[in-house]
Write an enzyme that holds these catalytic residues in place. Structure first.
Site, PDB file in Angstrom:
ATOM      1  CB  SER A 136     -31.896 -11.989  12.716  1.00 44.77           C
ATOM      2  OG  SER A 136     -32.800 -13.013  13.040  1.00 44.77           O
ATOM      3  CB  SER A 172     -31.319 -15.962  13.633  1.00 47.10           C
ATOM      4  OG  SER A 172     -31.124 -15.075  12.550  1.00 47.10           O
ATOM      5  CE  LYS A 174     -27.893 -15.198  10.777  1.00 50.08           C
ATOM      6  NZ  LYS A 174     -29.076 -14.327  10.797  1.00 50.08           N
TER       7      LYS A 174
HETATM    8  N1  GLN Z   1     -36.924 -13.890  15.440  1.00 46.72           N
HETATM    9  C1  GLN Z   1     -37.146 -13.900  14.023  1.00 46.72           C
HETATM   10  C2  GLN Z   1     -37.836 -15.174  13.621  1.00 46.72           C
HETATM   11  O1  GLN Z   1     -37.742 -16.132  14.337  1.00 46.72           O
HETATM   12  C3  GLN Z   1     -35.826 -13.797  13.361  1.00 46.72           C
HETATM   13  C4  GLN Z   1     -35.888 -13.774  11.898  1.00 46.72           C
HETATM   14  C5  GLN Z   1     -34.665 -13.164  11.298  1.00 46.72           C
HETATM   15  O2  GLN Z   1     -34.479 -11.960  11.401  1.00 46.72           O
HETATM   16  N2  GLN Z   1     -33.849 -13.962  10.667  1.00 46.72           N
HETATM   17  O3  GLN Z   1     -38.444 -15.220  12.598  1.00 46.72           O
END
Ligand code: GLN
Length: 477
Positions: free
Chosen positions: A181, A157, A82
């Protein structure tokens, strides 16, 4: 295409055996993945960059380890990383314009660990900007497509890391979690993805989002691959004071399983689960019963507040962590006649809409007069959630739920409706807030041919429970 290698059915154990037996070389394995990347990545946009400049030297190191007998299970294993995990000499942009030219000057702890094993980093993967989002659509570098249906999101994400594995463009991948995420894109792309106990893996070299929640998470096609990757990258690191020592970990008893799993019915009923996902979940419960698990209802009074609590604590931490991107010290910069305008314009143009929304929200939450009303209150409720979960776990080995209340949605569907997007996180939030481990395991396909996931949540430092139940469940699907 190297016809010798069946990438679809490959896992770490098999790859390692083939590499040891000389059925194929690390070079051939890596080339097989690069071939698929060439074929699919333009369309799917899982990778933002392939590490052409050093893949060859990485391959040489791995091949040498096989020659001199120092190879381990992870040697020569091609991994997608990532874009918020630092690899020295490579750009790490967190898919933001703000860090578009930011070259890492050191390796993240997890990268250092994997380099020692001779694993191969194929490239960096697309993500929601600074990991804020659930669809990989907030990236400054275009959307990533779901390989099961190219008109739909892969989740986020860590969407790029999920698609890289789901489309055979890497054997395993690294994502990060602040709230779902890793698990949510794993669910949308038919993968296994785990968020470990907070502190199990060092956060050193991870671009911070919400520091009390952030963790690296392994993603793969099987529980065993995720377990191997997790064991490789976990451990104490002096550069992250919240990372846990083996001595500390050993204090958490590895009591044998009661083979009893809890379903928080009241929490689930408020989650807006779509019918097909609910039906699939009930079927998963039946399957686990057949495998000898007792499935019981558990009551939770606090889990329903997790999402609200997360969306207070996270932006507060985001606004503090992202203050360093001021257009002066590093990152995107707009030169303006006075300091205020340098800040305002660099941040205004360097960050996308969702990041700016959270910065405003976080700054507001932490401001005088609101700190107690929002932030401190949310911390108290976070504590209550963790305590209640501890209580629930005195009776059951694990808690299960769907990973997400629905399947992968069409691109663009939720981009104008932040609240609808945030609902993706409803079942993820309790584990991140309580710092406990949770994993998504593929649970079957919808009528439309979209993957669904079962989420298993275990007590603090009981990743072993996730692996045991996950492996049992895998055999039943
Ligand atoms: N969907 C979560 C957010 O928007 C994702 C956050 C994460 O795990 N990086 O905060």
């Amino acid at each position: 295409m190297n016809t010798k290698i069946d990438l679809k059915n490959l896992n770490i154990e098999k790859a390692n055996k083939h590499l040891k037996d000389g059925d194929f070389t690390v070079r051939e394995l890596v080339d097989a993945y690069l071939e698929v990347i060439k074929e699919k990545n333009t369309d799917l946009n899982a990778y933002l960059e392939i590490f052409d400049k050093d893949i060859n030297s990485q391959v040489e190191i791995a091949e040498k380890m096989f020659e001199d007998g120092t190879a381990t299970k992870m040697t020569g294993i091609p991994i997608a990383v990532k874009d918020n995990i630092l690899i020295e000499g490579h750009i790490a942009s967190a898919s933001s314009k703000m860090l578009g030219n930011h070259t890492a000057v050191y390796d993240a702890f997890v990268i250092e660990k994997l380099k020692k094993e001779g694993s191969i980093f194929l490239g960096r993967t697309n993500m929601d900007e600074f990991a804020m989002g659930s669809s990989t659509e907030t990236s400054a570098y275009g959307v990533t497509r779901n390989p099961y249906d190219r008109t739909r999101v892969p989740g986020g994400s860590s969407g790029g890391s999920a698609v890289a594995v789901a489309a055979d463009m890497a054997l395993v991948s690294l994502g990060t979690e602040t709230c779902g995420s890793v698990r949510q894109p794993s669910s949308f792309c038919g993968l296994v993805g785990m968020k470990p106990t907070y502190g199990a893996i060092s956060r050193s070299g991870i671009i911070a989002m919400g520091s009390s929640l952030d963790q690296v998470g392994p993603m793969g096609k099987s529980v065993s691959d995720v377990e191997i990757l997790y064991n490789t990258i976990s451990g104490k690191d002096p550069l992250d004071s919240t990372s846990l020592t083996d001595e500390f970990k050993s204090k958490f008893d590895k009591a044998p399983l009661k083979k009893k799993i809890g379903v928080p019915r009241d929490f689930l009923s408020g989650g807006g689960i779509n019918e097909e996902v609910l039906k699939n979940f009930e079927e998963s419960c039946e399957k686990l019963k057949k495998a000898g698990y007792e499935i019981v209802d558990v009551t939770s009074k606090t889990m329903q507040y997790s999402l609200a609590v997360y969306y207070i604590i996270m932006p507060a931490e985001v606004s503090s962590n992202l203050a360093r991107y001021d257009g002066i010290r590093y990152g995107f910069n707009i030169d303006a006649p006075n300091l205020y305008d340098v800040y305002a314009q660099s941040k205004g143009k360097g960050f996308g809409k969702e990041v700016r929304r959270r910065l405003l929200l976080g700054t507001y939450i932490l401001s005088h007069g609101y700190y107690d009303a929002y932030y401190n209150k949310a911390l108290k409720v976070r504590d209550m959630i963790a305590k209640e979960l501890l209580d629930i776990f005195s009776d059951v080995d694990a808690i299960i739920s769907p990973t997400v209340p629905f399947t992968a949605f069409p691109l663009g569907d939720k981009m104008d409706d932040p609240m609808a997007m945030y609902m993706c996180d409803i079942f993820s939030a309790p584990a991140n807030l309580a710092g406990i481990p949770a994993m998504s395991v593929p649970a079957g396909m919808s009528k439309e041919g979209l993957p669904m996931g079962l989420q298993i949540t275990a007590p603090y430092l009981r990743e072993d429970i996730l692996f045991t139940i996950g492996k049992d469940f895998e055999k039943l699907v």
